[in-house]
Design a protein around this motif. Structure first.
Motif, PDB file in Angstrom:
ATOM      1  N   GLU A   1      34.683  25.511  45.070  1.00  0.00           N
ATOM      2  CA  GLU A   1      33.460  24.840  44.616  1.00  0.00           C
ATOM      3  C   GLU A   1      33.172  25.193  43.159  1.00  0.00           C
ATOM      4  O   GLU A   1      33.447  26.321  42.720  1.00  0.00           O
ATOM      5  CB  GLU A   1      32.261  25.247  45.477  1.00  0.00           C
ATOM      6  N   PRO A   2      32.573  24.284  42.393  1.00  0.00           N
ATOM      7  CA  PRO A   2      32.332  24.530  40.969  1.00  0.00           C
ATOM      8  C   PRO A   2      31.096  25.359  40.659  1.00  0.00           C
ATOM      9  O   PRO A   2      30.924  25.793  39.529  1.00  0.00           O
ATOM     10  CB  PRO A   2      32.166  23.108  40.403  1.00  0.00           C
ATOM     11  N   ASP A   3      30.209  25.590  41.616  1.00  0.00           N
ATOM     12  CA  ASP A   3      28.914  26.198  41.318  1.00  0.00           C
ATOM     13  C   ASP A   3      28.894  27.721  41.413  1.00  0.00           C
ATOM     14  O   ASP A   3      27.845  28.340  41.223  1.00  0.00           O
ATOM     15  CB  ASP A   3      27.834  25.624  42.251  1.00  0.00           C
ATOM     16  N   TRP A   4      30.047  28.339  41.711  1.00  0.00           N
ATOM     17  CA  TRP A   4      30.099  29.799  41.739  1.00  0.00           C
ATOM     18  C   TRP A   4      30.107  30.364  40.323  1.00  0.00           C
ATOM     19  O   TRP A   4      30.546  29.704  39.374  1.00  0.00           O
ATOM     20  CB  TRP A   4      31.362  30.271  42.458  1.00  0.00           C
ATOM     21  N   GLY A   5      29.642  31.590  40.178  1.00  0.00           N
ATOM     22  CA  GLY A   5      29.748  32.291  38.901  1.00  0.00           C
ATOM     23  C   GLY A   5      31.168  32.805  38.713  1.00  0.00           C
ATOM     24  O   GLY A   5      31.935  32.943  39.677  1.00  0.00           O
ATOM     25  N   ASP A   6      31.512  33.131  37.455  1.00  0.00           N
ATOM     26  CA  ASP A   6      32.884  33.518  37.139  1.00  0.00           C
ATOM     27  C   ASP A   6      33.102  35.037  37.212  1.00  0.00           C
ATOM     28  O   ASP A   6      33.915  35.588  36.488  1.00  0.00           O
ATOM     29  CB  ASP A   6      33.292  32.994  35.765  1.00  0.00           C
ATOM     30  N   TYR A   7      32.368  35.701  38.093  1.00  0.00           N
ATOM     31  CA  TYR A   7      32.591  37.129  38.314  1.00  0.00           C
ATOM     32  C   TYR A   7      32.175  37.489  39.735  1.00  0.00           C
ATOM     33  O   TYR A   7      31.445  36.732  40.400  1.00  0.00           O
ATOM     34  CB  TYR A   7      31.835  37.985  37.302  1.00  0.00           C
ATOM     35  N   VAL A   8      32.676  38.592  40.224  1.00  0.00           N
ATOM     36  CA  VAL A   8      32.382  39.056  41.579  1.00  0.00           C
ATOM     37  C   VAL A   8      32.105  40.553  41.530  1.00  0.00           C
ATOM     38  O   VAL A   8      32.316  41.203  40.491  1.00  0.00           O
ATOM     39  CB  VAL A   8      33.552  38.787  42.546  1.00  0.00           C
ATOM     40  N   SER A   9      31.636  41.099  42.625  1.00  0.00           N
ATOM     41  CA  SER A   9      31.500  42.555  42.711  1.00  0.00           C
ATOM     42  C   SER A   9      32.147  43.042  44.000  1.00  0.00           C
ATOM     43  O   SER A   9      32.074  42.380  45.040  1.00  0.00           O
ATOM     44  CB  SER A   9      30.036  42.991  42.655  1.00  0.00           C
ATOM     45  N   VAL A  10      32.803  44.183  43.892  1.00  0.00           N
ATOM     46  CA  VAL A  10      33.422  44.819  45.053  1.00  0.00           C
ATOM     47  C   VAL A  10      32.511  45.953  45.488  1.00  0.00           C
ATOM     48  O   VAL A  10      32.252  46.885  44.711  1.00  0.00           O
ATOM     49  CB  VAL A  10      34.829  45.349  44.728  1.00  0.00           C
ATOM     50  N   GLU A  11      32.017  45.858  46.721  1.00  0.00           N
ATOM     51  CA  GLU A  11      31.131  46.881  47.253  1.00  0.00           C
ATOM     52  C   GLU A  11      31.976  47.890  48.032  1.00  0.00           C
ATOM     53  O   GLU A  11      32.890  47.498  48.779  1.00  0.00           O
ATOM     54  CB  GLU A  11      30.090  46.258  48.185  1.00  0.00           C
ATOM     55  N   GLY A  12      31.688  49.166  47.857  1.00  0.00           N
ATOM     56  CA  GLY A  12      32.499  50.156  48.549  1.00  0.00           C
ATOM     57  C   GLY A  12      31.854  51.520  48.611  1.00  0.00           C
ATOM     58  O   GLY A  12      30.690  51.702  48.222  1.00  0.00           O
ATOM     59  N   VAL A  13      32.618  52.480  49.085  1.00  0.00           N
ATOM     60  CA  VAL A  13      32.181  53.861  49.202  1.00  0.00           C
ATOM     61  C   VAL A  13      33.360  54.758  48.862  1.00  0.00           C
ATOM     62  O   VAL A  13      34.507  54.445  49.192  1.00  0.00           O
ATOM     63  CB  VAL A  13      31.685  54.178  50.634  1.00  0.00           C
ATOM     64  N   VAL A  14      33.081  55.867  48.169  1.00  0.00           N
ATOM     65  CA  VAL A  14      34.083  56.911  47.969  1.00  0.00           C
ATOM     66  C   VAL A  14      33.722  58.067  48.895  1.00  0.00           C
ATOM     67  O   VAL A  14      32.596  58.563  48.870  1.00  0.00           O
ATOM     68  CB  VAL A  14      34.122  57.395  46.509  1.00  0.00           C
ATOM     69  N   ALA A  15      34.663  58.464  49.735  1.00  0.00           N
ATOM     70  CA  ALA A  15      34.449  59.569  50.673  1.00  0.00           C
ATOM     71  C   ALA A  15      35.550  60.599  50.460  1.00  0.00           C
ATOM     72  O   ALA A  15      36.728  60.295  50.643  1.00  0.00           O
ATOM     73  CB  ALA A  15      34.477  59.059  52.106  1.00  0.00           C
ATOM     74  N   GLU A  16      35.143  61.783  50.023  1.00  0.00           N
ATOM     75  CA  GLU A  16      36.079  62.862  49.699  1.00  0.00           C
ATOM     76  C   GLU A  16      37.154  62.381  48.716  1.00  0.00           C
ATOM     77  O   GLU A  16      38.329  62.705  48.840  1.00  0.00           O
ATOM     78  CB  GLU A  16      36.714  63.423  50.976  1.00  0.00           C
ATOM     79  N   GLY A  17      36.696  61.595  47.742  1.00  0.00           N
ATOM     80  CA  GLY A  17      37.579  61.132  46.680  1.00  0.00           C
ATOM     81  C   GLY A  17      38.417  59.917  47.016  1.00  0.00           C
ATOM     82  O   GLY A  17      39.170  59.434  46.161  1.00  0.00           O
ATOM     83  N   VAL A  18      38.305  59.391  48.229  1.00  0.00           N
ATOM     84  CA  VAL A  18      39.097  58.232  48.649  1.00  0.00           C
ATOM     85  C   VAL A  18      38.210  56.990  48.653  1.00  0.00           C
ATOM     86  O   VAL A  18      37.145  56.976  49.288  1.00  0.00           O
ATOM     87  CB  VAL A  18      39.706  58.446  50.048  1.00  0.00           C
ATOM     88  N   PHE A  19      38.654  55.949  47.954  1.00  0.00           N
ATOM     89  CA  PHE A  19      37.878  54.713  47.852  1.00  0.00           C
ATOM     90  C   PHE A  19      38.077  53.854  49.093  1.00  0.00           C
ATOM     91  O   PHE A  19      39.204  53.575  49.505  1.00  0.00           O
ATOM     92  CB  PHE A  19      38.313  53.940  46.601  1.00  0.00           C
ATOM     93  N   HIS A  20      36.948  53.428  49.687  1.00  0.00           N
ATOM     94  CA  HIS A  20      36.964  52.536  50.840  1.00  0.00           C
ATOM     95  C   HIS A  20      36.242  51.239  50.473  1.00  0.00           C
ATOM     96  O   HIS A  20      35.011  51.213  50.450  1.00  0.00           O
ATOM     97  CB  HIS A  20      36.266  53.187  52.039  1.00  0.00           C
TER      98      HIS A  20
END
Length: 477
Positions: free
Chosen positions: A217-236
């Motif tokens: 679709e054309p109406d989306w913005g041209d960037y996204v965000s990745v939501e996550g958590v770092v637990a004991e140094g490991v990215f999830h």
């Protein structure tokens, strides 16, 4: 059960949402660096073991304040969901020997250090120059191609962002951005721990984004965000959020969960976010990484935060993916086992979709409304036709009261000039995007004009600026 000290400041997910989830996992004590919103005061009293508001003198040494309060309540974990308190809480956790973002937290807060770190790791990002003085700004303007973006290094919510189109515009941009940062600090929308933070800036190349090869679709913005958590140094990684196009210069208008990226493209986005988070060296915290999408599969890192996404990102994830990220993070910080997603969740795992819209006094093309309007959510509910099955609500913590005059949009002020934050739930992300587009188009027509009081014949007719009745909490994403 465990004891948690929650350091509250402006920004982040709505406090009511945070408190109810945290209180279901632990005894919660609140250290309120910002006032508790009136809409949450009663529930805070019921849910929390204590709520303490420190004096101005106590705030002068924020790390000592947090550590002493944590020790006083016997806290097993200390956390914050506010961008402005992330560094202070991380340093306090280091002193206390508790799980936290770690000594690298400032790298995920100061955009100058963040970009230097990514540069050393060879990660894709816009060209940049750190700027602390007007002379350094002139050097940066001479080095980088115009137009370029002037950013406050410690800001959030696109505050003090300005596009510099030519060297002649540099001095005025510098003065205005510093003014806005000073004004934001007075309202509580500023870094709470680092001295002179409001004087630190970065100038960046403006990279050209596109949605053509990423979204159908054309109406989306041209960037996204990745939501996550770092637990004991490991990215999830948890999921990827999509956007509507920003309002000039780069103020965010809406976040939509999930982003409708094909699986292979989502994997590429998540892989870049992982590299960005790993390079920063974070230890135990939420993360929010924004990525610009370009032609030919190119991507550029915008920024990473050492906290969960702001506005309604966290409640949206809970609604769509049935994940209580606040409760899961509390459990992890208390040393309990947590089952993080094995990989980032996408549209296939979503149960419907949800989005949050920042109400700004601009139309769908970013042009200012032609006249002033009054915020009136019941009028919006009554007059705006949404898709069947869609449900629209307002977020009281982050909105002006009904009857408040909608602020004039200030491009330099960014989200500081918002009137309200609305949440929409729908059957799928396409419907959220379509309904938000219709809502933005309808707002200046359905919101009522201000009532102009009659002026007595003996009184002067001179007008004055009308300020909003109350100030929303703000929504750095």
């Amino acid at each position: 059960m465990g004891t948690v000290l929650l350091v509250h400041a402006k920004g982040g997910p709505p406090l009511g949402h945070v408190l109810s989830r945290a209180a279901s996992r632990a005894q919660v004590h609140v250290l309120a660096l910002s006032a508790i919103p009136a809409t949450v005061a009663a529930s805070a009293e019921n849910l929390c073991t204590s709520v303490v508001t420190p004096s101005e003198a106590e705030r002068l040494d924020l790390v000592s304040l947090i550590t002493s309060r944590a020790e006083a309540v016997g806290a097993d974990a200390v956390l914050t969901f506010s961008e402005y308190a992330v560094v202070a809480v991380a340093e306090a956790c280091e002193v206390l020997g508790l799980a936290g973002a770690g000594g690298a937290a400032a790298l995920a807060r100061d955009k100058r250090m963040m970009r230097r770190t990514w540069q050393r790791s060879g990660l894709p990002q816009p060209e940049f120059r750190p700027v602390a003085t007007q002379a350094e700004l002139h050097e940066a303007v001479a080095d980088l191609p115009a137009p370029m973006l002037l950013k406050a290094a410690w800001s959030a919510g696109s505050t003090a962002h300005q596009i510099i189109g030519s060297p002649q515009e540099a001095d005025a941009a510098w003065r205005r951005s510093r003014e806005v940062m000073s004004e934001s600090a007075q309202s509580g929308f500023a870094e709470l721990h680092v001295a002179e933070a409001e004087a630190h800036f970065v100038v960046e190349e403006i990279v050209t984004g596109t949605t053509a090869q990423w979204f159908d679709e054309p109406d989306w913005g041209d960037y996204v965000s990745v939501e996550g958590v770092v637990a004991e140094g490991v990215f999830h990684p948890v999921c990827v959020s999509g956007r509507m196009p920003t309002v000039e210069p780069f103020t965010e208008r809406a976040t939509i969960t999930p982003a409708l990226l094909p699986a292979d493209l989502q994997d590429r986005v998540v892989a870049l976010a992982r590299s960005a988070v790993d390079a920063l060296g974070l230890r135990d915290c939420g993360t929010h990484t924004e990525i610009k999408l370009g032609a030919g599969g190119r991507m550029w890192l915008i920024e990473t935060a050492a906290r969960l996404g702001g506005a309604m990102t966290v409640p949206q994830i809970e609604e769509v993916f049935r994940l209580d990220l606040v409760g899961m993070l509390v459990d992890h910080l208390l040393g309990r086992p947590v089952s993080w997603p094995e990989r980032a969740l996408g549209p296939e795992q979503a149960r419907g979709a949800a989005g949050s819209l920042v109400v700004l006094a601009v139309d769908g093309h970013g042009a200012a409304w032609r006249d002033r309007r009054v915020w009136d959510f019941p009028a919006v509910q009554h007059a705006v036709a949404l898709s069947e099955g869609s449900n629209l609500s307002v977020v009281p913590d982050s909105s002006l009261p009904d009857g408040s005059i909608v602020p004039v949009y200030d491009p330099v002020g960014g989200a500081n000039t918002m009137a309200a934050l609305c949440l929409l739930s729908a059957d799928d992300a396409r419907t959220v995007l379509r309904d938000f587009t219709a809502l933005v188009d309808a707002l200046p027509a359905v919101l009522p004009p201000p009532v102009v009081p009659a002026v007595p014949q003996s009184a002067p007719a001179a007008g004055s600026r009308t300020r909003p009745a109350a100030e929303p909490e703000g929504v750095p994403a």
